[in-house]
Design a protein around this motif. Structure first.
Motif, mmCIF file in Angstrom:
data_model
loop_
_atom_site.group_PDB
_atom_site.id
_atom_site.type_symbol
_atom_site.label_atom_id
_atom_site.label_comp_id
_atom_site.label_asym_id
_atom_site.label_seq_id
_atom_site.Cartn_x
_atom_site.Cartn_y
_atom_site.Cartn_z
ATOM 1 N N SER A 43 0.834 -1.205 0.000
ATOM 2 C CA SER A 43 0.000 0.000 0.000
ATOM 3 C C SER A 43 0.865 1.250 0.000
ATOM 4 O O SER A 43 2.012 1.245 0.435
ATOM 5 N N LYS A 44 0.288 2.341 -0.480
ATOM 6 C CA LYS A 44 1.028 3.614 -0.505
ATOM 7 C C LYS A 44 1.326 4.093 0.905
ATOM 8 O O LYS A 44 2.350 4.746 1.142
ATOM 9 N N GLU A 45 0.461 3.742 1.856
ATOM 10 C CA GLU A 45 0.685 4.165 3.237
ATOM 11 C C GLU A 45 1.910 3.470 3.831
ATOM 12 O O GLU A 45 2.723 4.096 4.512
ATOM 13 N N GLU A 47 4.376 2.061 2.075
ATOM 14 C CA GLU A 47 5.546 2.509 1.311
ATOM 15 C C GLU A 47 6.050 3.841 1.847
ATOM 16 O O GLU A 47 7.266 4.059 1.961
#
Length: 362
Positions: A43-45, A47
């Motif tokens: 997930s971007k969170e 990362e």
């Protein structure tokens, strides 16, 4: 809630404020309505969390850009296998030199011996590892792929105060028990690794700091998840990373930055260690284990003149909220591990108890 002063060697004491924050955020990370241990590592969170951890490591430690930061499985002992797999092929002789200063240095050497031509370049075994041995890098064979040392020895209470200059031969350092406790000159090293469970977070994962030029030289039979290049190409996520360990490490690094970073922490650690060593040196009731010139500032090891009092000392210390002071089973005695999270108040409480115990039992 009654918190003790935890002198355990590892898994070790973590900052209380860090654990309280983790407790508050555990069910709802970053407003997502899910825990950090539930969200995808892709997930971007997450990362963003991993990238922020990279940034904190570089900012706090001064790690140069020519080093890669890897987060790898298995904690420090798995690196005893990973290091030879990744570095022995730097030279066709597949030769490495190990500096033996205690149990974990010996374990690392024995594991590496399974994969190449491993020599002991220096050892302090004859004095029961009570000091750092003399070592002249000029004695190294030029076809040596790397030199390995353990920078701080948790069982025997010694550390390398000055690191050897091995020139073009990469210096590898197991810094499990002291990474982020003092400032380092990274120019001296080719690779540094550390399990998180002393100064950086929970057990089960290791941080590896490796010069980028050393990547891509793994032995042909190196398992994929022991190959550092595999981690470097995938931002340490060739498979599911230990997301909780990364999260906790991030919080610990934020805390360390708030304390003033490594300059402030290095000064505080020296003061904490001196307080306890002075209590040992100024009272004949106690005997320091390590040679005074080679003493660790993370693990203060000592004995009572009368070893039959060890159990009484430990039992009464426990009642006073001084937890996990028993020495390692290989050496016995007393060990106070005073990593970054141990406050000065904990060291003072230990010293006060030591003085009272000596008065009552001397």
């Amino acid at each position: 809630m009654n918190r003790v002063y935890n002198f355990g060697a590892g898994p070790a004491m973590l900052p209380t404020s860090v654990m309280e924050r983790a407790q508050r955020e555990f069910l709802d990370y970053n407003g997502m309505g899910a825990s950090v241990i539930e969200i995808s590592h892709r997930s971007k969170e997450f990362e963003a969390l991993l990238t922020h951890t990279d940034e904190l490591i570089r900012e706090i430690s001064g790690l140069p850009d020519d080093f890669e930061i890897l987060y790898v499985h298995g904690s420090a002992q798995l690196q005893f296998s990973a290091v030879p797999h990744n570095l022995l092929d730097l030279n066709p002789a597949h030769k490495a030199a190990y500096l033996e200063t205690g149990n974990f240095a010996s374990l690392a050497r024995k594991e590496a011996s399974r994969f190449g031509n491993i020599t002991v370049a220096a050892t302090s075994e004859s004095s029961n590892f009570d000091r750092i041995p003399d070592f002249d890098p000029a004695t190294l064979d030029p076809d040596t792929s790397y030199v390995h040392l353990t920078s701080n020895n948790t069982i025997f209470g010694t550390r390398w105060n000055q690191f050897p200059d091995t020139g073009k031969i990469p210096l590898v350092a197991d810094m499990t028990s002291e990474l982020m406790s003092r400032r380092l000159d990274f120019n001296k090293f080719g690779l540094i690794f550390a399990g998180l469970q002393k100064n950086l977070g929970p057990s089960g994962m290791a941080a590896v700091l490796i010069r980028k030029e050393l990547l891509g030289h793994a032995l042909p039979n190196t398992p994929n998840l022991l190959n550092y290049e595999t981690y470097a190409k995938n931002h340490s996520m060739p498979n599911t990373i230990n997301t909780f360990a990364v999260y906790m490490m991030n919080l610990v690094l934020q805390w360390l930055k708030e304390q003033g970073g490594l300059p402030a922490m290095e000064t505080l650690n020296a003061q904490k260690a001196k307080l306890i060593y002075d209590a040992i040196d100024n009272n004949d009731f106690y005997i320091g284990s390590a040679h005074p010139d080679h003493r660790s500032e993370m693990n203060v090891c000592f004995n009572l003149q009368d070893s039959t009092l060890d159990k009484k000392f430990l039992d009464e210390a426990q009642v006073r909220g001084l937890y996990a002071l028993k020495g390692h089973r290989l050496v016995g005695g007393i060990r106070a591990s005073i990593y970054n999270a141990m406050p000065m108040a904990g060291c003072q409480a230990l010293v006060d108890f030591m003085q009272e115990f000596a008065q009552q039992n001397g």
